[in-house]
Design an enzyme around this catalytic site. Structure first.
Site, PDB file in Angstrom:
ATOM      1  N   SER A  53     -18.530  64.440  60.122  1.00 46.79           N
ATOM      2  CA  SER A  53     -19.614  65.281  60.620  1.00 46.79           C
ATOM      3  C   SER A  53     -19.247  66.077  61.855  1.00 46.79           C
ATOM      4  CB  SER A  53     -20.847  64.417  60.926  1.00 46.79           C
ATOM      5  OG  SER A  53     -20.513  63.356  61.806  1.00 46.79           O
TER       6      SER A  53
ATOM      7  N   HIS B 205     -24.561  64.009  68.018  1.00 44.94           N
ATOM      8  CA  HIS B 205     -23.569  64.969  67.540  1.00 44.94           C
ATOM      9  C   HIS B 205     -23.627  66.196  68.459  1.00 44.94           C
ATOM     10  CE1 HIS B 205     -23.780  62.557  63.867  1.00 44.94           C
ATOM     11  NE2 HIS B 205     -22.628  63.089  63.531  1.00 44.94           N
TER      12      HIS B 205
END
Length: 267
Positions: free
Chosen positions: A45, A248
């Site tokens: 990711s 993230h």
């Protein structure tokens, strides 16, 4: 007269040497400048761009705001393939992403290993659990990173080499996720954030060591993200703003954190 003849002869020799060197240097420079870049971005990711949005229609959550497409656009690559996928572990790279590589590939980037070490579970334990559960989860992840992960990384990098023997392999690390100063009443404690940053350091060291052993280049993202973790005045890492995107990089993190780290090892 002899002096004039000698002077003319020397001038002719200098001109000839200059022309010869120029003829050799210019084509070499032109050839280097014209060398096509065939770039493939592998990984999890942190390569697919989770946190940056918007995403493609796949289940991999690929964003054109991730560092890989940004680098490809800035460097006018001859071809760009982007199989990186959110949630990927090393086995997913081996089984699902290597088909994008070939002998014509000249550059490969990858982030991988965080999910193997249980990134999501560790973050959940620390964000919503007690200090002791956070400590236990971090210690387990660190033990996995130093004990089991190295062999998985070695297999992954070797497989990339086999599929793309002419490519430069660049392994990008993960940033520290947190600043450890004051962060409000609902934030994780400074102690938990410090534990998680220490785990990130262990993962970075293991990844750097295995990349070096594979003859790859390691791009450390911790310096470029410094001062922009969760709890910073201008964070480049998302907090618990979404289940999938939590912890993230946001779009600024990919552009100003990951991209400069990649630029630093490709220029």
């Amino acid at each position: 007269m002899p002096h004039r003849l000698m002077a003319r002869a020397l001038a002719a020799l200098v001109a000839l040497a200059t022309a010869t060197l120029g003829a050799l240097a210019v084509p070499a420079a032109a050839q280097a400048a014209a060398a096509p870049i065939h770039y493939v971005a592998l990984g999890d990711s942190y390569s697919s761009g989770v946190g940056a949005g918007p995403y493609d229609l796949s289940t991999c959550l690929r964003s054109q705001k991730s560092y890989a497409p940004l680098w490809a656009a800035a460097n006018n690559v001859a071809s760009f393939r982007f199989p990186a996928c959110g949630g990927a572990v090393t086995a997913d790279v081996l089984n699902n992403q290597l088909s994008s590589l070939s002998s014509t590939t000249t550059m490969v980037t990858i982030t991988v290993g965080g999910n193997d070490a249980g990134f999501a579970d560790v973050m959940t334990s620390c964000r919503f659990g007690s200090t002791s559960s956070c400590t236990n989860a971090v210690n387990q992840a660190k033990a996995f990173a130093t004990g089991t992960l190295p062999a998985r990384l070695d297999r992954t990098y070797a497989a990339i080499r086999d599929r793309a023997p002419n490519a430069r392999l660049i392994v990008l690390g993960y940033p520290r996720l947190f600043e450890t100063g004051s962060c409000g009443l609902l934030a994780m404690s400074s102690h938990k954030r410090t534990l998680l940053n220490e785990a990130a350091d262990v993962l970075a060291q293991v990844t750097a060591d295995r990349a070096a052993a594979a003859g790859a280049t390691f791009a450390d993202t911790r310096p470029t993200f410094a001062g922009h973790g969760v709890c910073a005045a201008q964070p480049w890492i998302r907090d618990v703003s979404g289940v999938i995107e939590a912890y993230h990089p946001n779009a600024d993190g990919y552009r100003h954190g990951y991209l400069p780290a990649l630029n630093a090892v490709t220029r």
